[in-house]
Design a protein around this motif. Structure first.
Motif, PDB file in Angstrom:
ATOM      1  N   ASN A   3     -18.856-165.527-103.674  1.00 57.00           N
ATOM      2  CA  ASN A   3     -19.708-164.556-102.984  1.00 57.00           C
ATOM      3  C   ASN A   3     -19.490-164.614-101.476  1.00 57.00           C
ATOM      4  OD1 ASN A   3     -20.744-163.855-105.417  1.00 57.00           O
ATOM      5  ND2 ASN A   3     -22.852-164.425-104.970  1.00 57.00           N
ATOM      6  N   TYR A   4     -19.296-165.813-100.967  1.00 56.19           N
ATOM      7  CA  TYR A   4     -19.038-165.975 -99.542  1.00 56.19           C
ATOM      8  C   TYR A   4     -17.802-165.195 -99.118  1.00 56.19           C
ATOM      9  CZ  TYR A   4     -16.885-167.967 -95.406  1.00 56.19           C
ATOM     10  OH  TYR A   4     -16.246-168.096 -94.199  1.00 56.19           O
ATOM     11  N   GLU A   5     -16.723-165.336 -99.882  1.00 56.43           N
ATOM     12  CA  GLU A   5     -15.474-164.661 -99.518  1.00 56.43           C
ATOM     13  C   GLU A   5     -15.650-163.148 -99.513  1.00 56.43           C
ATOM     14  OE1 GLU A   5     -13.034-166.077 -98.292  1.00 56.43           O
ATOM     15  OE2 GLU A   5     -13.043-168.145 -98.984  1.00 56.43           O
ATOM     16  N   ILE A   6     -16.389-162.621-100.481  1.00 55.39           N
ATOM     17  CA  ILE A   6     -16.622-161.175-100.550  1.00 55.39           C
ATOM     18  C   ILE A   6     -17.420-160.704 -99.339  1.00 55.39           C
ATOM     19  CG2 ILE A   6     -17.818-159.337-101.811  1.00 55.39           C
ATOM     20  CD1 ILE A   6     -17.208-160.905-104.388  1.00 55.39           C
ATOM     21  N   LEU A   7     -18.535-161.354 -99.080  1.00 54.19           N
ATOM     22  CA  LEU A   7     -19.410-160.931 -97.990  1.00 54.19           C
ATOM     23  C   LEU A   7     -18.775-161.181 -96.627  1.00 54.19           C
ATOM     24  CD1 LEU A   7     -22.854-162.110 -99.382  1.00 54.19           C
ATOM     25  CD2 LEU A   7     -22.097-159.761 -99.044  1.00 54.19           C
ATOM     26  N   ASN A   8     -17.973-162.220 -96.523  1.00 52.51           N
ATOM     27  CA  ASN A   8     -17.308-162.505 -95.254  1.00 52.51           C
ATOM     28  C   ASN A   8     -16.358-161.368 -94.876  1.00 52.51           C
ATOM     29  OD1 ASN A   8     -16.612-164.315 -93.003  1.00 52.51           O
ATOM     30  ND2 ASN A   8     -14.633-164.503 -94.035  1.00 52.51           N
ATOM     31  N   VAL A   9     -15.687-160.785 -95.872  1.00 55.87           N
ATOM     32  CA  VAL A   9     -14.805-159.643 -95.608  1.00 55.87           C
ATOM     33  C   VAL A   9     -15.608-158.465 -95.054  1.00 55.87           C
ATOM     34  CG1 VAL A   9     -13.313-157.899 -96.657  1.00 55.87           C
ATOM     35  CG2 VAL A   9     -13.047-160.303 -97.292  1.00 55.87           C
ATOM     36  N   TYR A  10     -16.754-158.179 -95.686  1.00 57.19           N
ATOM     37  CA  TYR A  10     -17.574-157.054 -95.206  1.00 57.19           C
ATOM     38  C   TYR A  10     -18.166-157.345 -93.827  1.00 57.19           C
ATOM     39  CZ  TYR A  10     -17.217-154.482 -99.553  1.00 57.19           C
ATOM     40  OH  TYR A  10     -16.731-153.761-100.620  1.00 57.19           O
ATOM     41  N   TYR A  11     -18.494-158.582 -93.568  1.00 58.17           N
ATOM     42  CA  TYR A  11     -19.011-158.952 -92.244  1.00 58.17           C
ATOM     43  C   TYR A  11     -17.912-158.778 -91.187  1.00 58.17           C
ATOM     44  CZ  TYR A  11     -21.000-161.835 -88.502  1.00 58.17           C
ATOM     45  OH  TYR A  11     -21.478-162.298 -87.296  1.00 58.17           O
ATOM     46  N   LYS A  12     -16.691-159.203 -91.515  1.00 61.01           N
ATOM     47  CA  LYS A  12     -15.570-159.017 -90.588  1.00 61.01           C
ATOM     48  C   LYS A  12     -15.294-157.527 -90.372  1.00 61.01           C
ATOM     49  CE  LYS A  12     -14.454-163.469 -90.271  1.00 61.01           C
ATOM     50  NZ  LYS A  12     -14.637-164.252 -89.028  1.00 61.01           N
ATOM     51  N   TYR A  13     -15.448-156.737 -91.432  1.00 61.27           N
ATOM     52  CA  TYR A  13     -15.291-155.282 -91.332  1.00 61.27           C
ATOM     53  C   TYR A  13     -16.313-154.720 -90.343  1.00 61.27           C
ATOM     54  CZ  TYR A  13     -15.023-150.384 -93.093  1.00 61.27           C
ATOM     55  OH  TYR A  13     -14.897-149.028 -93.231  1.00 61.27           O
ATOM     56  N   TYR A  14     -17.557-155.124 -90.494  1.00 60.74           N
ATOM     57  CA  TYR A  14     -18.614-154.657 -89.585  1.00 60.74           C
ATOM     58  C   TYR A  14     -18.291-155.022 -88.137  1.00 60.74           C
ATOM     59  CZ  TYR A  14     -22.830-155.181 -86.808  1.00 60.74           C
ATOM     60  OH  TYR A  14     -23.728-155.154 -85.761  1.00 60.74           O
ATOM     61  N   LEU A  15     -17.870-156.260 -87.902  1.00 60.42           N
ATOM     62  CA  LEU A  15     -17.553-156.692 -86.538  1.00 60.42           C
ATOM     63  C   LEU A  15     -16.382-155.895 -85.963  1.00 60.42           C
ATOM     64  CD1 LEU A  15     -17.836-160.587 -86.890  1.00 60.42           C
ATOM     65  CD2 LEU A  15     -19.512-159.023 -85.864  1.00 60.42           C
ATOM     66  N   SER A  16     -15.386-155.623 -86.804  1.00 62.73           N
ATOM     67  CA  SER A  16     -14.200-154.908 -86.343  1.00 62.73           C
ATOM     68  C   SER A  16     -14.510-153.459 -85.991  1.00 62.73           C
ATOM     69  CB  SER A  16     -13.113-154.959 -87.421  1.00 62.73           C
ATOM     70  OG  SER A  16     -11.988-154.190 -87.039  1.00 62.73           O
TER      71      SER A  16
END
Length: 284
Positions: free
Chosen positions: A111-124
């Motif tokens: 779950n961490y890996e999935i959400l981390n991608v979306y969090y990085k997407y938001y930051l980008s």
């Protein structure tokens, strides 16, 4: 009492549905044990339910925030007054998102890996001046491509493209980045529709980008793989269009012009690119 194979589920179910489904499963298991068996596992099951529930919440607010930013970039949407985006900004400024992700990394690494991608997407997507944030998003996504369903993965690659479009830094070669993203989408079989059809505009755009980078190898590979997926009526002309750009990328300008003059196509975008190609040939 068999353990759920979360990694197997990832590639079959979209992230939002997965979080909600597994949250309900663990809640049902917890309630069942509470009513009938009173096993010690009830605490762990309810904790897993809670992690999946808050993962669903975080996914939802990140997705909404990303959509708000994208909408504001294309229209006149006032993202600064979007309630969900305001909430996410506040939570991020106080490190609440990072803190939860750090906890999740220990408890539910998938779950961490999935959400981390979306969090990085938001930051980008929120910072059009940071190549570093874009690179972090891209790296996180490519490291975890097998953890997403095809619809989710397609949306995330589209997010990479949107991030590139919005970046203002001159140090990034946008054409090269677009082509690299396309290569990854090819590898993950994400460029054609469920019906096996590729849009002509997509075909034309990818060939044009590769030609601007003189990547003749990509033009050949892309054409061989996808020309048969174009609508039947346009295949012949699109093959000629590709060959004209292939020859140009190889500096075979006379052959490029000869091929270009055989094309009979009435789509405005194709005419525009062919006019540009003709001008470049004459310049060379």
């Amino acid at each position: 009492n068999k353990k759920i194979n979360h990694k197997q589920k990832n590639s079959e179910i979209e992230a939002k549905d997965r979080f909600e489904f597994l949250s309900k499963i663990f809640l049902l298991k917890s309630n069942f044990n509470d009513l009938f068996s009173r096993q010690p596992s009830i605490s762990e099951e309810f904790k897993q339910h809670s992690y999946f529930r808050i993962s669903l919440l975080l996914y939802s607010v990140l997705e909404t925030s990303i959509n708000a930013v994208n909408l504001s970039l294309k229209n006149f949407y006032d993202k600064d007054n979007d309630p969900v985006l305001l909430f996410v900004r506040k939570a991020d400024s106080e490190n609440l998102i990072r803190e939860f992700l750090n906890i999740l990394k220990k408890e539910q690494s998938v779950n961490y890996e999935i959400l981390n991608v979306y969090y990085k997407y938001y930051l980008s997507i929120s910072d059009n001046n940071s190549v570093e944030k874009y690179s972090d998003f891209k790296e996180a996504l490519l490291r975890n491509v097998h953890g997403f369903s095809k619809p989710d993965l397609h949306n995330l690659y589209t997010g990479l493209r949107n991030s590139v479009v919005n970046l203002t830094s001159p140090e990034l070669n946008k054409g090269k980045e677009f082509l690299d993203i396309t290569k990854h989408m090819m590898k993950d079989d994400l460029l054609i529709s469920k019906g096996g059809i590729m849009n002509e505009i997509t075909f034309v755009s990818e060939i044009q980008t590769a030609c601007s980078l003189a990547d003749s190898e990509f033009i050949e590979e892309f054409t061989d793989k996808f020309v048969r997926h174009l609508p039947k009526a346009s295949r012949d002309n699109m093959k000629k269009y590709s060959l004209a750009h292939l020859y140009f990328a190889r500096n075979e300008f006379e052959r490029s012009l000869e091929q270009m003059l055989t094309i009979r196509y009435d789509l405005f975008g194709v005419k525009f690119y062919l006019t540009n190609l003709q001008m470049m040939i004459y310049y060379e």
